[in-house]
Design a protein around this motif. Sequence first.
Motif, PDB file in Angstrom:
ATOM      1  N   LEU A  30     -10.503  -5.408  11.628  1.00  0.00           N
ATOM      2  CA  LEU A  30     -11.163  -6.217  12.650  1.00  0.00           C
ATOM      3  C   LEU A  30     -12.657  -6.143  12.346  1.00  0.00           C
ATOM      4  O   LEU A  30     -13.196  -5.045  12.164  1.00  0.00           O
ATOM      5  CB  LEU A  30     -10.853  -5.628  14.028  1.00  0.00           C
ATOM      6  N   PHE A  31     -13.354  -7.290  12.276  1.00  0.00           N
ATOM      7  CA  PHE A  31     -14.758  -7.226  11.884  1.00  0.00           C
ATOM      8  C   PHE A  31     -15.588  -8.278  12.607  1.00  0.00           C
ATOM      9  O   PHE A  31     -15.073  -9.277  13.130  1.00  0.00           O
ATOM     10  CB  PHE A  31     -14.905  -7.385  10.371  1.00  0.00           C
ATOM     11  N   THR A  32     -16.891  -8.036  12.610  1.00  0.00           N
ATOM     12  CA  THR A  32     -17.847  -8.962  13.186  1.00  0.00           C
ATOM     13  C   THR A  32     -19.146  -8.883  12.397  1.00  0.00           C
ATOM     14  O   THR A  32     -19.434  -7.874  11.754  1.00  0.00           O
ATOM     15  CB  THR A  32     -18.099  -8.648  14.683  1.00  0.00           C
ATOM     16  N   ALA A  33     -19.919  -9.957  12.456  1.00  0.00           N
ATOM     17  CA  ALA A  33     -21.202  -9.989  11.750  1.00  0.00           C
ATOM     18  C   ALA A  33     -22.232  -9.143  12.489  1.00  0.00           C
ATOM     19  O   ALA A  33     -22.235  -9.064  13.715  1.00  0.00           O
ATOM     20  CB  ALA A  33     -21.692 -11.430  11.624  1.00  0.00           C
ATOM     21  N   LEU A  34     -23.104  -8.517  11.713  1.00  0.00           N
ATOM     22  CA  LEU A  34     -24.183  -7.697  12.249  1.00  0.00           C
ATOM     23  C   LEU A  34     -25.491  -8.391  11.893  1.00  0.00           C
ATOM     24  O   LEU A  34     -25.956  -8.300  10.755  1.00  0.00           O
ATOM     25  CB  LEU A  34     -24.118  -6.292  11.643  1.00  0.00           C
ATOM     26  N   ASN A  56     -23.848  -6.233   6.162  1.00  0.00           N
ATOM     27  CA  ASN A  56     -24.101  -6.947   7.410  1.00  0.00           C
ATOM     28  C   ASN A  56     -22.835  -7.161   8.235  1.00  0.00           C
ATOM     29  O   ASN A  56     -22.745  -8.120   9.010  1.00  0.00           O
ATOM     30  CB  ASN A  56     -24.753  -8.307   7.110  1.00  0.00           C
ATOM     31  N   VAL A  57     -21.887  -6.283   8.078  1.00  0.00           N
ATOM     32  CA  VAL A  57     -20.613  -6.409   8.777  1.00  0.00           C
ATOM     33  C   VAL A  57     -20.264  -5.087   9.447  1.00  0.00           C
ATOM     34  O   VAL A  57     -20.490  -4.006   8.889  1.00  0.00           O
ATOM     35  CB  VAL A  57     -19.481  -6.800   7.792  1.00  0.00           C
ATOM     36  N   LEU A  58     -19.728  -5.161  10.665  1.00  0.00           N
ATOM     37  CA  LEU A  58     -19.142  -4.013  11.336  1.00  0.00           C
ATOM     38  C   LEU A  58     -17.637  -4.196  11.337  1.00  0.00           C
ATOM     39  O   LEU A  58     -17.145  -5.288  11.651  1.00  0.00           O
ATOM     40  CB  LEU A  58     -19.645  -3.904  12.784  1.00  0.00           C
ATOM     41  N   TYR A  59     -16.889  -3.144  10.989  1.00  0.00           N
ATOM     42  CA  TYR A  59     -15.442  -3.288  10.894  1.00  0.00           C
ATOM     43  C   TYR A  59     -14.736  -2.057  11.450  1.00  0.00           C
ATOM     44  O   TYR A  59     -15.313  -0.971  11.565  1.00  0.00           O
ATOM     45  CB  TYR A  59     -15.011  -3.517   9.442  1.00  0.00           C
ATOM     46  N   ARG A  60     -13.469  -2.251  11.784  1.00  0.00           N
ATOM     47  CA  ARG A  60     -12.621  -1.158  12.237  1.00  0.00           C
ATOM     48  C   ARG A  60     -11.194  -1.481  11.826  1.00  0.00           C
ATOM     49  O   ARG A  60     -10.771  -2.631  11.950  1.00  0.00           O
ATOM     50  CB  ARG A  60     -12.709  -1.022  13.762  1.00  0.00           C
TER      51      ARG A  60
END
Length: 276
Positions: A30-34, A56-60
């Motif tokens: 699961l990821f989103t832009a930072l 530039n990405v946050l993920y889990r």
Amino acid sequence: MRHTLPIAPQFYVTAPQPCPYLPGRMERKLFTALQGEGAQRLNDGLSKQGFRRSQNVLYRPSCADCAACLSARINVAEFTASKGQRRTLRRNAALKRRATSPWATEEQYSLFRRYLESRHATGGMADMDTFEFAAMVEETPIRTRVVEYTEAETGALTAVCLTDILDDGVSMVYSFYDPDRSSESLGTYVILDHVAIARENGLPYVYLGYWVPGSPKMGYKAAFSGLEVYVGNRWQKMRDPEEFRAQAHPLVNDPISEQVANISLPDGRPLRARSV
């Protein structure tokens, strides 16, 4: 005067691919832009919820049938070095620490290549060239440092850690070291020194990335006292690693829509499942 409402980050899920930690498993992230003015606050907030940064990405991890990857951090106030860790500190006492802005150098890349070829020759980063390495180090929208460890006498670069500065700790994004000095436990030393960095700066945690029960690659993280893991939307003390092996069972994972719904933004707003 015109006012604009803050836009909630959008979350996405990667396609399934083979898990690098547990044979026979498939992983999804699961990821989103930072990005933008709120990048630092978003990174601080989501790091507390088990997310990690990559450029530039946050993920889990958000796998369909497994929840074995657990975000881990050391509670600095509860950490006490073991006998073996104290030996590691003494063994590497001659190393000098230097924290710099996130700027890649040829010397760093040379050490990085040697480390990969010795330790992770078939891993996902094995083909990383100098430009990709520079991007890994330099493309950061938040407070990041490159922590270098050099020999006091020769100045030779011995270990490097790309480190994010959070509002409640330091996050070890990626570290590598001289593979010819495996007997000196440099990986452990870098973690121990980050505990010292956190203490020096009054920060309560050292974020280590993911710990995976049953994975030999990740077993070393369980050796640090004061360890906490993020399970069930909260941080729990690590008392016995065996207690967390059940996380690999397919029934422990919530649907992705519920996982997103349980994420809180830095201002306290929950996300809606439609963000996926």
